[in-house]
Design an enzyme around this catalytic site. Structure first.
Site, PDB file in Angstrom:
ATOM      1  N   GLU A 245      67.982   7.971 -18.523  1.00  0.00           N
ATOM      2  CA  GLU A 245      68.677   8.675 -20.024  1.00  0.00           C
ATOM      3  C   GLU A 245      68.195   9.638 -19.884  1.00  0.00           C
ATOM      4  O   GLU A 245      67.453  10.559 -20.951  1.00  0.00           O
ATOM      5  CB  GLU A 245      67.602   7.328 -21.305  1.00  0.00           C
ATOM      6  N   CYS A 279      71.107  13.016 -27.887  1.00  0.00           N
ATOM      7  CA  CYS A 279      71.030  12.949 -26.909  1.00  0.00           C
ATOM      8  C   CYS A 279      72.454  12.812 -27.258  1.00  0.00           C
ATOM      9  O   CYS A 279      73.132  12.984 -26.655  1.00  0.00           O
ATOM     10  CB  CYS A 279      70.374  11.985 -25.960  1.00  0.00           C
TER      11      CYS A 279
HETATM   12  P1  NDP Z   1      62.251  16.532 -21.518  1.00  0.00           P
HETATM   13  O1  NDP Z   1      62.733  16.557 -20.036  1.00  0.00           O
HETATM   14  O2  NDP Z   1      61.152  17.308 -21.784  1.00  0.00           O
HETATM   15  O3  NDP Z   1      60.544  15.743 -21.852  1.00  0.00           O
HETATM   16  C1  NDP Z   1      60.729  14.380 -20.887  1.00  0.00           C
HETATM   17  C2  NDP Z   1      59.492  13.440 -21.161  1.00  0.00           C
HETATM   18  O4  NDP Z   1      59.244  13.478 -19.737  1.00  0.00           O
HETATM   19  C3  NDP Z   1      58.231  13.742 -22.308  1.00  0.00           C
HETATM   20  O5  NDP Z   1      57.731  13.210 -22.470  1.00  0.00           O
HETATM   21  C4  NDP Z   1      57.909  14.857 -20.667  1.00  0.00           C
HETATM   22  O6  NDP Z   1      56.462  15.140 -21.860  1.00  0.00           O
HETATM   23  C5  NDP Z   1      57.890  13.843 -19.765  1.00  0.00           C
HETATM   24  N1  NDP Z   1      57.640  14.875 -18.259  1.00  0.00           N
HETATM   25  C6  NDP Z   1      57.854  16.558 -18.376  1.00  0.00           C
HETATM   26  N2  NDP Z   1      57.153  16.258 -17.090  1.00  0.00           N
HETATM   27  C7  NDP Z   1      57.425  15.798 -16.751  1.00  0.00           C
HETATM   28  C8  NDP Z   1      56.942  15.531 -15.206  1.00  0.00           C
HETATM   29  N3  NDP Z   1      57.252  16.804 -14.226  1.00  0.00           N
HETATM   30  N4  NDP Z   1      56.954  14.173 -14.912  1.00  0.00           N
HETATM   31  C9  NDP Z   1      57.220  13.074 -15.776  1.00  0.00           C
HETATM   32  N5  NDP Z   1      57.418  13.092 -16.720  1.00  0.00           N
HETATM   33  C10 NDP Z   1      57.567  14.612 -17.055  1.00  0.00           C
HETATM   34  O7  NDP Z   1      63.156  16.140 -23.051  1.00  0.00           O
HETATM   35  P2  NDP Z   1      61.949  15.968 -24.474  1.00  0.00           P
HETATM   36  O8  NDP Z   1      61.383  15.334 -24.149  1.00  0.00           O
HETATM   37  O9  NDP Z   1      62.822  17.602 -24.474  1.00  0.00           O
HETATM   38  O10 NDP Z   1      63.669  15.629 -24.886  1.00  0.00           O
HETATM   39  C11 NDP Z   1      65.127  16.236 -25.027  1.00  0.00           C
HETATM   40  C12 NDP Z   1      65.792  15.483 -23.249  1.00  0.00           C
HETATM   41  O11 NDP Z   1      65.866  14.577 -24.073  1.00  0.00           O
HETATM   42  C13 NDP Z   1      67.160  15.775 -24.109  1.00  0.00           C
HETATM   43  O12 NDP Z   1      67.748  16.674 -23.392  1.00  0.00           O
HETATM   44  C14 NDP Z   1      68.021  14.812 -24.504  1.00  0.00           C
HETATM   45  O13 NDP Z   1      69.484  14.986 -24.487  1.00  0.00           O
HETATM   46  C15 NDP Z   1      67.270  13.886 -24.180  1.00  0.00           C
HETATM   47  N6  NDP Z   1      67.923  12.462 -24.555  1.00  0.00           N
HETATM   48  C16 NDP Z   1      67.787  11.360 -23.651  1.00  0.00           C
HETATM   49  C17 NDP Z   1      68.190  10.321 -24.483  1.00  0.00           C
HETATM   50  C18 NDP Z   1      69.335   9.510 -23.396  1.00  0.00           C
HETATM   51  O14 NDP Z   1      69.221   7.815 -24.363  1.00  0.00           O
HETATM   52  N7  NDP Z   1      70.407   9.297 -22.566  1.00  0.00           N
HETATM   53  C19 NDP Z   1      67.442  10.000 -26.275  1.00  0.00           C
HETATM   54  C20 NDP Z   1      66.970  10.701 -26.328  1.00  0.00           C
HETATM   55  C21 NDP Z   1      66.581  11.895 -25.835  1.00  0.00           C
HETATM   56  P3  NDP Z   1      55.707  16.641 -22.280  1.00  0.00           P
HETATM   57  O15 NDP Z   1      56.963  15.814 -24.126  1.00  0.00           O
HETATM   58  O16 NDP Z   1      54.477  16.003 -22.549  1.00  0.00           O
HETATM   59  O17 NDP Z   1      56.793  17.066 -21.668  1.00  0.00           O
END
Ligand code: NDP
Length: 520
Positions: A245, A279
């Protein structure tokens, strides 16, 4: 220094920790462990034991446990909303809305799992009419859920409630910006159910990466498209399936016969609530040229009344992630550099922690403000010749998550031509609050679905059974097969399919009756 070194502290006993911060003030909200690869593997091993117990329960028992958990969350909604407010900054009332909708999803998933997943008969077809055919959807085992910070309760619940209702145990890695919320959810689950079927691991991106490698049976990732690709690459190593997502660049289409006041209100709320960090937030609006000026007047009049502030009564909070502020600034800059104009806000609207509502017009379609996810309270408004023009532009980005149509008589016709996973008609993001509707995107917005029946099936695998009810009239799957049986089979297939037309309804019905009559 690595990201881990910068953000973490060495605590006594060699355990690294990190802080979650209030984005409005920078104050520390909580201190949490950085779970290592070994910690994550231990959590997954523990989850596997829990999955054996949880998966063996009846649907009724699982529903009872999940409804108890739902009750605990609901009774403590103010406490949960307060933590959401402190960890990621959104106004308290918005946090209550988020958590209330999440509860609704837990209730729906728990109540509908049996109906969607239990074994059901399917027609066996004329050629196999001696068989009783059935399919059921079984839990995968342990699901890893990786969540974002922007809707730190609603979004992960969309995966974990459905995964749990389907009979899986879950290991949840919340965003580093909202770890306390992950811990809160796991703690209340343990309190309600008495066993850690839902566990949480905290840390930075590396902890999420460890979860991808830890041998879970599926990873449900919600976050940016860029991280989604990294998650997929890591999961590919072990053939671990994923649901992604990811981000969006959602648009509103406004037709000439739309209710313009309602459209302006919805566009502004969709663009600026949660400080635009949604999002499925509105980032672009395409308006029929005949009503463009009036729509823009209505939108800008409303936008000028809104302010992002640290005040508890403010309708817009701070930007949660400091790094995102630079992205927002660069998108506004790019739009202005290329002939766009800010009719509300602009570069001055971008502060250190807060971004004020910004409405951009005359922005070229290939600018970053139109093509890339901005994730701030910024919206572009573009005049279009007609709805064909609008649809071509709406469908012209790599993303395809949500969308909105404000229109009169052509509303459904336009909605059905949007390339997106979800469309709200004469409302905004309404689909997210309807638990029966699947939620997810196409293209760079990801694939797979949470919510609804599709969301339950996402965390299962189908198991098909064909049970012979009586000897087949034509014995074909045996080395004792006769030439006569082969000829009869060829004749039957020719009769059924040789004309290349639809099989006559009477013949199909007969097959369905024969194949579908007997039990499971
Ligand atoms: P990120 O992609 O930065 O992070 C998402 C999650 O992935 C966090 O828990 C992060 O941990 C973790 N993560 C980071 N690096 C890795 C890795 N290499 N392997 C596995 N996990 C990892 O997104 P954001 O948290 O900034 O969220 C915002 C984004 O989410 C926007 O693009 C938004 O559009 C999208 N989004 C999509 C939704 C949907 O349903 N389609 C709903 C809500 C948001 P950590 O934070 O600790 O770095």
């Amino acid at each position: 220094m690595t990201q881990l070194d910068e953000r973490t502290t060495q605590a006594p006993g060699d355990r690294r920790t990190f802080d979650s911060l209030d984005p409005a003030t920078g104050d520390v909200v909580g201190t949490h462990p950085v779970h290592t690869e070994a910690d994550v593997r231990a959590a997954v091993a523990r989850a596997r034991e829990e999955a054996a117990w949880w998966g063996s329960l009846s649907y009724d028992d699982r529903e009872r446990h999940l409804q108890t958990w739902k009750g605990v969350i609901t009774r403590r909604l103010p406490q949960l909303a307060d933590l959401v407010h402190r960890e990621m900054g959104k106004p308290h009332a918005d946090a209550v809305l988020e958590c209330g909708l999440a509860v609704e999803h837990i209730a729906w998933a728990a109540a509908h799992a049996e109906k969607v997943l239990r074994r059901r008969r399917v027609p066996s077809g004329l050629l196999m009419s001696n068989q009783a055919a059935s399919v059921e959807y079984r839990p995968l085992g342990v699901v890893g859920v990786i969540g974002p910070w922007n809707y730190p309760v609603f979004t992960p619940i969309g995966s974990l409630a459905y995964a749990l209702a389907a009979g899986n145990a879950v290991v949840f890695k919340p965003s580093e910006f909202t770890p306390g919320l992950g811990e809160w959810l796991a703690r209340t689950f343990l309190e309600a159910v008495g066993r850690p079927v839902l566990q949480v691991v905290t840390g930075l991106g590396e902890t999420g990466a460890a979860l991808c490698r830890a041998g879970v049976d599926k990873v449900a990732f919600t976050g940016s498209t860029a991280t989604g690709k990294r998650v997929m690459a890591a999961c590919a190593e072990t053939l671990t399936p994923v649901v992604i997502e990811a981000g969006g660049k959602d648009a509103v289409i406004v037709d000439e016969d739309a209710d313009l006041g309602a459209a302006a209100d919805a566009a502004l709320w969709g663009a600026c609530s949660n400080a635009g960090q949604t999002c499925i937030g509105v980032e672009r609006v395409y308006v029929h040229e005949r009503v463009y000026d009036e729509f823009l007047d209505q939108l800008t009049a409303r936008a000028r009344l809104l302010r992002a502030d640290a005040d508890p009564d403010a309708l817009i909070g701070p930007m949660t992630m400091p790094g995102q502020i630079e992205v927002v600034r660069s998108h506004i800059q790019d739009a202005l550099d290329r002939g766009g104009r800010a009719v509300v806000g602009g570069l001055d609207a971008v502060g250190d922690r807060f971004v004020q509502p910004t409405v951009l017009v005359d922005v070229p379609e290939d600018s970053t403000a139109i093509q890339e996810e901005t994730f701030g309270p910024v919206v572009t408004v573009t005049r279009v010749r007609d709805m064909e023009d609008a649809l071509a532009r709406v469908n012209g980005t790599r993303y395809g998550l949500g969308s909105t149509v404000f229109a009169g008589k052509r509303a459904m016709e336009i909605a059905r031509r949007v390339r997106a996973g979800m469309t709200a008609v004469n409302g905004v993001i309404s689909f997210a609050g309807i638990p029966a509707l699947p939620f997810g995107g196409v293209g760079d917005s990801g694939f797979g679905r949470i919510h609804g029946a599709d969301g339950l099936r996402e965390f299962t695998y189908p198991h098909a059974i064909a049970r012979q009810r009586f000897k087949p009239p034509l014995a074909l799957t045996t080395f004792a097969r006769t030439e006569k049986a082969e000829q009869q089979f060829a004749q039957l297939v020719t009769m059924l399919h040789g004309r290349g037309t639809t099989i006559p309804r009477a013949v199909r019905e007969k097959g369905r009756r024969l194949g579908g009559r007997s039990g499971r």
